[in-house]
Motif scaffolding. Structure first.
Motif, PDB file in Angstrom:
ATOM      1  N   GLU A   1       0.715  -1.102   0.059  1.00 17.37           N
ATOM      2  CA  GLU A   1       0.187   0.074   0.261  1.00 17.37           C
ATOM      3  C   GLU A   1       1.022   1.236   0.005  1.00 17.37           C
ATOM      4  N   ARG A   2       0.434   2.242  -0.913  1.00 15.87           N
ATOM      5  CA  ARG A   2       1.282   3.531  -0.924  1.00 15.87           C
ATOM      6  C   ARG A   2       0.611   4.483  -0.002  1.00 15.87           C
ATOM      7  N   ILE A   3       1.196   5.239   0.932  1.00 17.16           N
ATOM      8  CA  ILE A   3       0.487   6.006   1.892  1.00 17.16           C
ATOM      9  C   ILE A   3       1.015   7.507   1.522  1.00 17.16           C
TER      10      ILE A   3
ATOM     11  N   GLN B   1      -6.234  11.377   5.829  1.00 15.45           N
ATOM     12  CA  GLN B   1      -6.961  10.207   5.368  1.00 15.45           C
ATOM     13  C   GLN B   1      -6.153   8.952   5.958  1.00 15.45           C
ATOM     14  N   PHE B   2      -4.894   8.964   5.764  1.00 17.04           N
ATOM     15  CA  PHE B   2      -4.122   7.910   5.976  1.00 17.04           C
ATOM     16  C   PHE B   2      -4.393   7.099   7.386  1.00 17.04           C
TER      17      PHE B   2
ATOM     18  N   ASN C   1      -7.015   6.221   8.732  1.00 17.27           N
ATOM     19  CA  ASN C   1      -8.126   5.329   8.488  1.00 17.27           C
ATOM     20  C   ASN C   1      -7.307   4.109   7.815  1.00 17.27           C
ATOM     21  N   SER C   2      -6.366   4.124   7.110  1.00 17.79           N
ATOM     22  CA  SER C   2      -5.646   2.867   6.303  1.00 17.79           C
ATOM     23  C   SER C   2      -5.530   1.731   7.410  1.00 17.79           C
ATOM     24  N   PRO C   3      -5.974   0.516   6.740  1.00 21.36           N
ATOM     25  CA  PRO C   3      -5.510  -0.616   7.671  1.00 21.36           C
ATOM     26  C   PRO C   3      -4.077  -0.685   7.746  1.00 21.36           C
ATOM     27  N   TYR C   4      -3.170   0.220   7.025  1.00 22.48           N
ATOM     28  CA  TYR C   4      -1.638  -0.136   7.126  1.00 22.48           C
ATOM     29  C   TYR C   4      -1.025   1.235   8.239  1.00 22.48           C
ATOM     30  N   TYR C   5      -2.004   1.704   8.674  1.00 23.60           N
ATOM     31  CA  TYR C   5      -1.698   2.701   9.848  1.00 23.60           C
ATOM     32  C   TYR C   5      -1.189   2.152  10.925  1.00 23.60           C
TER      33      TYR C   5
END
Length: 269
Positions: A205-207, A213-214, A216-220
């Motif tokens: 994933e590119r953040i 908004q990042f 809320n990413s599952p990669y946070y």
């Protein structure tokens, strides 16, 4: 005049050579493939052989749970190289408690219970599993499980790239970048790559760190052995391609050119 032409030709050759660019450096090529290869070797989303777990059991009556904490020594600490100081040396982060190593078959040996499998378990599911097993002996046990060798790799344009171990057993993308000293001025903040293993499948994933908004990413929230790569901007890539001896070549060429001009001036006189 042939010798004059030879000198001029040599000087021009040095100048042209010094101004040329070198082939793109190796670590700039196929970087995503390199990161994915590294992730294949190290990434995992569940408890794995080699993980170190600190497990403590408590209850209203602590005497009842003593047999489940019998390997604990209050004076013992576990040294983890989880952070790096400003001089890039590992620091020790103490963590105390009964410590269990997951063996090559994915098991731990727990007091009074014996062999307990960690296969296909994450920290929370394993804690619930262990709680159910201890509940057969203790009323309302409280079980705490920590992974003390939780590893994250941070690569690319950060102040201190490397592998970091977090004694808390978890961290966020910002936490890992902060541990690595934050991005350098050359790091692209809109295109941070995170590579991870999800149930045996490798994802990326590119953040964009400039957008809120990042979060809320599952990669946070990072997982065990996630790999973070900060891409360099165009200025850094250009600087990496230039021969580091360019300044020397220009200086030599300038000296030669000065000598040629001087010789030509003398011959005219």
């Amino acid at each position: 005049m042939n010798w004059k032409n030879c000198i001029l030709g040599g000087a021009l050759s040095v100048l042209l050579f010094s101004c040329g660019t070198r082939q793109e450096i190796n670590y700039m090529k196929d970087i995503e493939n390199l990161v994915l290869d590294n992730s294949v070797k190290n990434s995992r989303s569940t408890l794995q052989p080699g993980d170190q777990l600190v497990i403590t059991v408590s209850a209203k009556d602590m005497d009842v749970v003593k047999p489940f904490n019998q390997v604990y020594s209050s004076t013992s600490t576990i040294a983890q190289h989880s952070t790096q100081s400003s001089n890039n040396l590992a620091q020790q982060v103490p963590s105390s408690g009964p410590t269990y190593n997951v063996d090559t078959d994915g098991n731990i040996i727990f007091p009074q219970i014996g062999k307990v499998s960690t296969k296909n378990e994450n920290l929370e599911t394993f804690r619930l599993k262990l709680t159910d097993l201890i509940r057969e002996y203790v009323k309302e046990p409280v079980v705490d499980v920590k992974l003390i060798n939780f590893k994250i790799a941070v690569l690319g344009e950060v102040a201190r790239p490397g592998q970091y171990v977090f004694s808390e057993g978890n961290t966020t993308l910002l936490g890992a970048l902060g541990m690595a000293g934050d991005l350098t001025p050359y790091g692209i903040r809109t295109n941070v790559l995170v590579v991870r293993n999800v149930d045996g499948k490798f994802t990326k994933e590119r953040i964009d760190l400039t957008s809120a908004q990042f979060i809320n990413s599952p990669y946070y929230y990072l997982r065990q052995n996630d790999i973070i790569y900060v891409q360099p901007n165009a200025n850094r890539e250009k600087a990496a391609r230039v021969d580091p001896n360019t300044g020397l070549y220009i200086s030599v060429a300038s000296v030669i050119a000065s000598l040629v001009i001087g010789i030509l001036a003398l011959t005219k006189n």
